[in-house]
Design an enzyme around this catalytic site. Structure first.
Site, mmCIF file in Angstrom:
data_model
loop_
_atom_site.group_PDB
_atom_site.id
_atom_site.type_symbol
_atom_site.label_atom_id
_atom_site.label_comp_id
_atom_site.label_asym_id
_atom_site.label_seq_id
_atom_site.Cartn_x
_atom_site.Cartn_y
_atom_site.Cartn_z
ATOM 1 N N GLU A 51 55.308 -8.529 -9.238
ATOM 2 C CA GLU A 51 56.615 -8.934 -8.750
ATOM 3 C C GLU A 51 56.905 -10.338 -9.230
ATOM 4 O OE1 GLU A 51 57.984 -7.237 -4.773
ATOM 5 O OE2 GLU A 51 55.994 -7.998 -4.334
ATOM 6 N N GLU A 52 58.208 -10.619 -9.391
ATOM 7 C CA GLU A 52 58.601 -11.958 -9.845
ATOM 8 C C GLU A 52 58.213 -13.040 -8.851
ATOM 9 O OE1 GLU A 52 60.953 -13.586 -7.876
ATOM 10 O OE2 GLU A 52 60.984 -11.779 -6.635
ATOM 11 N N SER A 53 57.931 -12.648 -7.608
ATOM 12 C CA SER A 53 57.637 -13.610 -6.549
ATOM 13 C C SER A 53 56.167 -14.023 -6.565
ATOM 14 C CB SER A 53 58.004 -12.990 -5.204
ATOM 15 O OG SER A 53 57.392 -11.719 -5.065
ATOM 16 N N THR A 62 61.739 -4.173 -4.059
ATOM 17 C CA THR A 62 60.919 -5.329 -3.713
ATOM 18 C C THR A 62 59.952 -4.994 -2.580
ATOM 19 O OG1 THR A 62 62.610 -6.862 -4.430
ATOM 20 C CG2 THR A 62 61.064 -7.684 -2.792
ATOM 21 N N ASP A 91 48.621 -18.503 -2.299
ATOM 22 C CA ASP A 91 49.433 -18.743 -1.104
ATOM 23 C C ASP A 91 48.629 -18.598 0.182
ATOM 24 O OD1 ASP A 91 49.130 -15.990 -1.088
ATOM 25 O OD2 ASP A 91 51.094 -15.642 -0.192
ATOM 26 N N ARG A 124 57.516 -10.601 11.182
ATOM 27 C CA ARG A 124 57.343 -12.055 11.113
ATOM 28 C C ARG A 124 58.311 -12.750 12.045
ATOM 29 N NH1 ARG A 124 56.488 -13.380 4.728
ATOM 30 N NH2 ARG A 124 54.873 -11.803 4.438
ATOM 31 N N ARG A 165 68.779 -14.281 -2.336
ATOM 32 C CA ARG A 165 68.044 -14.462 -3.587
ATOM 33 C C ARG A 165 68.915 -13.968 -4.730
ATOM 34 N NH1 ARG A 165 63.338 -15.916 -1.408
ATOM 35 N NH2 ARG A 165 62.175 -14.576 0.027
ATOM 36 N N ARG A 219 49.363 -14.163 -3.537
ATOM 37 C CA ARG A 219 50.221 -14.670 -4.619
ATOM 38 C C ARG A 219 49.437 -15.587 -5.548
ATOM 39 N NH1 ARG A 219 56.291 -15.923 -2.552
ATOM 40 N NH2 ARG A 219 56.559 -13.954 -1.446
ATOM 41 N N THR A 232 60.102 -6.840 4.917
ATOM 42 C CA THR A 232 59.505 -6.554 3.612
ATOM 43 C C THR A 232 57.988 -6.434 3.729
ATOM 44 O OG1 THR A 232 61.243 -7.932 2.643
ATOM 45 C CG2 THR A 232 59.451 -7.290 1.179
ATOM 46 N N ASP A 264 47.945 -16.311 2.393
ATOM 47 C CA ASP A 264 47.022 -15.195 2.610
ATOM 48 C C ASP A 264 46.364 -14.708 1.321
ATOM 49 O OD1 ASP A 264 49.504 -14.273 1.720
ATOM 50 O OD2 ASP A 264 49.223 -12.303 2.620
ATOM 51 N N LYS A 273 50.887 -7.253 10.216
ATOM 52 C CA LYS A 273 51.192 -6.193 9.263
ATOM 53 C C LYS A 273 50.154 -5.089 9.398
ATOM 54 C CE LYS A 273 50.345 -6.754 4.739
ATOM 55 N NZ LYS A 273 50.482 -6.974 3.314
ATOM 56 N N LYS A 282 48.781 -7.107 -3.649
ATOM 57 C CA LYS A 282 48.738 -8.036 -4.755
ATOM 58 C C LYS A 282 47.581 -8.992 -4.516
ATOM 59 C CE LYS A 282 52.618 -10.756 -2.911
ATOM 60 N NZ LYS A 282 53.513 -9.931 -2.109
ATOM 61 N N SER A 331 52.110 -14.904 5.211
ATOM 62 C CA SER A 331 52.036 -15.155 3.776
ATOM 63 C C SER A 331 52.259 -16.628 3.408
ATOM 64 C CB SER A 331 53.035 -14.238 3.058
ATOM 65 O OG SER A 331 52.875 -14.320 1.679
HETATM 66 C C1 G1P Z 1 59.307 -11.701 -0.685
HETATM 67 C C2 G1P Z 1 59.275 -11.411 -2.160
HETATM 68 C C3 G1P Z 1 58.683 -10.050 -2.419
HETATM 69 C C4 G1P Z 1 57.304 -9.964 -1.777
HETATM 70 C C5 G1P Z 1 57.386 -10.343 -0.313
HETATM 71 C C6 G1P Z 1 56.005 -10.407 0.334
HETATM 72 O O1 G1P Z 1 60.121 -10.760 -0.021
HETATM 73 O O2 G1P Z 1 60.567 -11.508 -2.715
HETATM 74 O O3 G1P Z 1 58.622 -9.822 -3.799
HETATM 75 O O4 G1P Z 1 56.781 -8.672 -1.892
HETATM 76 O O5 G1P Z 1 58.001 -11.616 -0.176
HETATM 77 O O6 G1P Z 1 55.194 -11.362 -0.274
HETATM 78 P P1 G1P Z 1 61.644 -11.077 0.393
HETATM 79 O O7 G1P Z 1 61.640 -12.320 1.225
HETATM 80 O O8 G1P Z 1 62.391 -11.302 -0.891
HETATM 81 O O9 G1P Z 1 62.110 -9.849 1.129
HETATM 82 ZN ZN ZN Z 2 51.180 -13.746 0.599
#
Ligand code: G1P
Ligand code: ZN
Length: 542
Positions: A362-364, A343, A276, A21, A495, A281, A17, A278, A125, A375, A112
């Site tokens: 994003e909800e996260s 996402t 967070d 990592r 999730r 968030r 995503t 980095d 990244k 973000k 992150s």
């Molecule tokens: C998670 C969050 C997503 C965010 C990403 C990077 O990804 O759900 O919204 O963009 O971290 O911070 P996921 O682990 O769900 O793939």
């Molecule tokens: Zn982050």
């Protein structure tokens, strides 16, 4: 001067995503970092003589990898590398530096919100010239390259002193060490009414910002305490530590529980926030009032015009599919575009570049705008402060008035972590197979209206992204969404996102989990979570 080292491919360098990592020991295998960095460079075209930005969240292994990247960038023909002092750059600050100095791209070292340390997580990244995460066509090209790589290039020489601002040379290439905070703080001053926020603090408004021993400490201290006059001590855990003090630098109700407890207690300040690892968030909590990230996005969008940077109005709002529809109600009222993306922040880049959206979220716990292409945790905090400085109402009042005007989207995410990957994949496969049979099914007084596997067609470049999460939408708009995390480094994380819309203000005071009870039961029934995973309850509820 340039040395070429022979290597063989690793099979597991597919970016997820948000970049690649893995655990630190995994990255430490000979050639592992070098293969990935060389694959990034090999997948790119036209950077000879150009600028590359490098920085990270300061976690364990950050400084070593910064040195590796500098040497390899020199060997591969970059003209200049810009590095944050001590190898530090928050993700949004890196995005800004890439844009401001018209860099070709940037390499951000971060995992992150995942924990850091010798046996914890690390990440790499690549961001493109607009300052945003590389889109899938670039990450796919990088992955293809990792499978075929036979050599990587470097220049030998001593490490660069990362602690001193200024310029040096590595081979033919210039290395500029820059202050990681200056450019970012200057950008924030262009967006927000610093005078109004200063007046708010001067009136006795109290705040606690928890930097979680991660990268935002120096940013928050400079902006909140020095430039905005918040009292010393407003920012806590402000020194970035390689292991984040042993905690998860994840600003949610589990890992930022101390802040939550403070904000719900008798000695709560007016405003609480955290960021967070980095810095991309944010968590926002008012006195006695937690704000869900989905609600925060909607409230920021509805009130953005109170900040000078957005006084001209918004072009549109974009949110990831699992994020609640609270922002959609705002877009509708403002008469502006509303976009639903998969996402991951990379999907917002095209919408922002094309001027279709101004604010995304994003909800996260992520929100941001077109000021950068990532973000931005502190941005969200500052926009909240700007709104509170103008409205002079409590967070609780702002939230309640918002619900009264737009309705409340009860929302929660349930995470099942560290699942056996085979079990998790089988659960998702079975779920996908069951989709055709779901419409009209009756469960706990709810009827399924439709069920699908979310696919996104980018309105700007037409690229199609499939299999982005299973959605089951009930009549009336309530829904449950299932997807597997793409950022974990151990096993699989399921999730489950649960949402219910409630227009009636008389029913806005319910406990969230209570309000979602039937939907939570339905989610388990649809996916067989307990039966398949053996888990009676989620590990993390946000
Ligand atoms: C998670 C969050 C997503 C965010 C990403 C990077 O990804 O759900 O919204 O963009 O971290 O911070 P996921 O682990 O769900 O793939
Ligand atoms: Zn982050």
């Amino acid at each position: 001067m340039i040395r070429t080292a022979a290597t063989t491919p690793f099979a597991d360098q597919k970016p997820g995503t948000s970049g690649l990592r893995k655990k630190v020991p995994h990255f430490r295998q000979p050639n592992y970092v070098e293969n990935f960095i060389q694959s990034i460079f090999d997948a790119l075209d036209g950077f000879a003589g150009q600028t590359l930005v490098v920085g990270g969240d300061g976690r364990y292994f950050n400084a070593e990898v910064v040195q590796i990247v500098i040497r390899m960038a020199a060997a591969n023909g970059f003209g200049r590398v810009l590095v944050g002092r001590d190898g530090l750059l928050s993700t949004p600050a890196a995005s800004n530096v890439i844009r401001k100095y018209k860099a070709f791209g940037g390499i951000i070292l971060s995992a992150s919100h995942n924990p850091g340390g010798p046996t914890e997580d690390f990440g790499i990244k690549y961001n493109i010239g607009n300052g945003g995460p590389a889109p899938e066509k670039v990450t796919d090209a990088i992955f293809e390259r990792t499978k075929a790589i036979v050599a990587w290039k470097t220049v030998d020489g001593p490490d660069v002193d990362l602690s001193r601002i200024g310029e040096t040379k590595v081979g033919q290439m210039t290395v500029g060490i820059i202050d990681p905070v200056d450019d970012y703080a200057a950008l924030m001053e262009t967006l927000f009414d610093f005078d109004a926020i200063r007046a708010l603090f001067a009136s006795g408004f109290s705040m606690r910002f928890d930097a979680m021993s991660a990268v935002t400490g120096p940013y928050a201290e400079e902006i909140l305490e020095r430039r905005l006059g918040a009292p010393a001590g407003t920012v806590i855990n402000k020194v970035p530590l390689p292991d984040f003090g042993g905690h998860h630098p994840d600003p949610n109700l589990v890992h930022a529980k101390d802040l939550y407890d403070l904000m719900m207690g008798p000695d709560a300040p007016d405003f609480g926030a955290a960021s967070d690892g980095d810095g991309d968030r944010n968590l926002v909590i008012g006195r006695g009032q937690f704000v869900t990230p989905s609600d925060s996005l909607a409230i920021l969008a509805a009130n953005a015009n109170l900040a000078p940077g957005y006084a001209g109005g918004l072009k549109g709002i974009a949110r990831s599919m699992p994020t609640s529809a609270a922002a959609d109600h705002v877009a509708k009222k403002l008469g502006i575009g509303c976009y639903e993306t998969p996402t991951g922040w990379k999907f917002f880049g095209n919408l922002l570049d094309a001027g279709l959206a101004t604010i995304c979220g994003e909800e996260s716990a992520g929100s941001g705008s077109d000021h950068v292409r990532e973000k931005d945790g502190l941005w969200a905090v500052l926009l909240w402060l700007n709104i509170l400085a103008v409205r002079r109402e409590s967070v609780k009042t702002v939230v309640e008035k918002h619900w009264t005007e737009f309705g409340r989207n009860y929302y929660s995410r349930h995470d099942y972590e560290g699942l056996d990957a085979t079990v998790a994949n089988a659960l998702m496969d079975e779920l996908r197979n069951s989709l055709p049979a779901l419409p009209d099914a009756h469960m706990n007084d709810l009827f399924v209206a439709r069920a699908d596997d979310f696919a996104y067609s980018d309105p700007v470049d037409g690229s199609l992204s499939k299999r982005q999460g299973v959605r089951v939408i009930f009549r009336g708009g309530s829904r449950v969404v299932f997807r597997l995390s793409g950022t974990g480094t151990e096993g699989a994380t399921l999730r489950v996102y649960i949402e219910r819309y409630e227009p009636d203000p008389a029913r806005h005071g319910l406990d969230t989990q209570e309000a979602l009870r039937e939907l939570i039961a339905n989610a388990d029934m649809i996916a067989g979570i307990a039966a398949r995973t053996g888990r009676a309850a989620p590990d993390v509820i946000t």
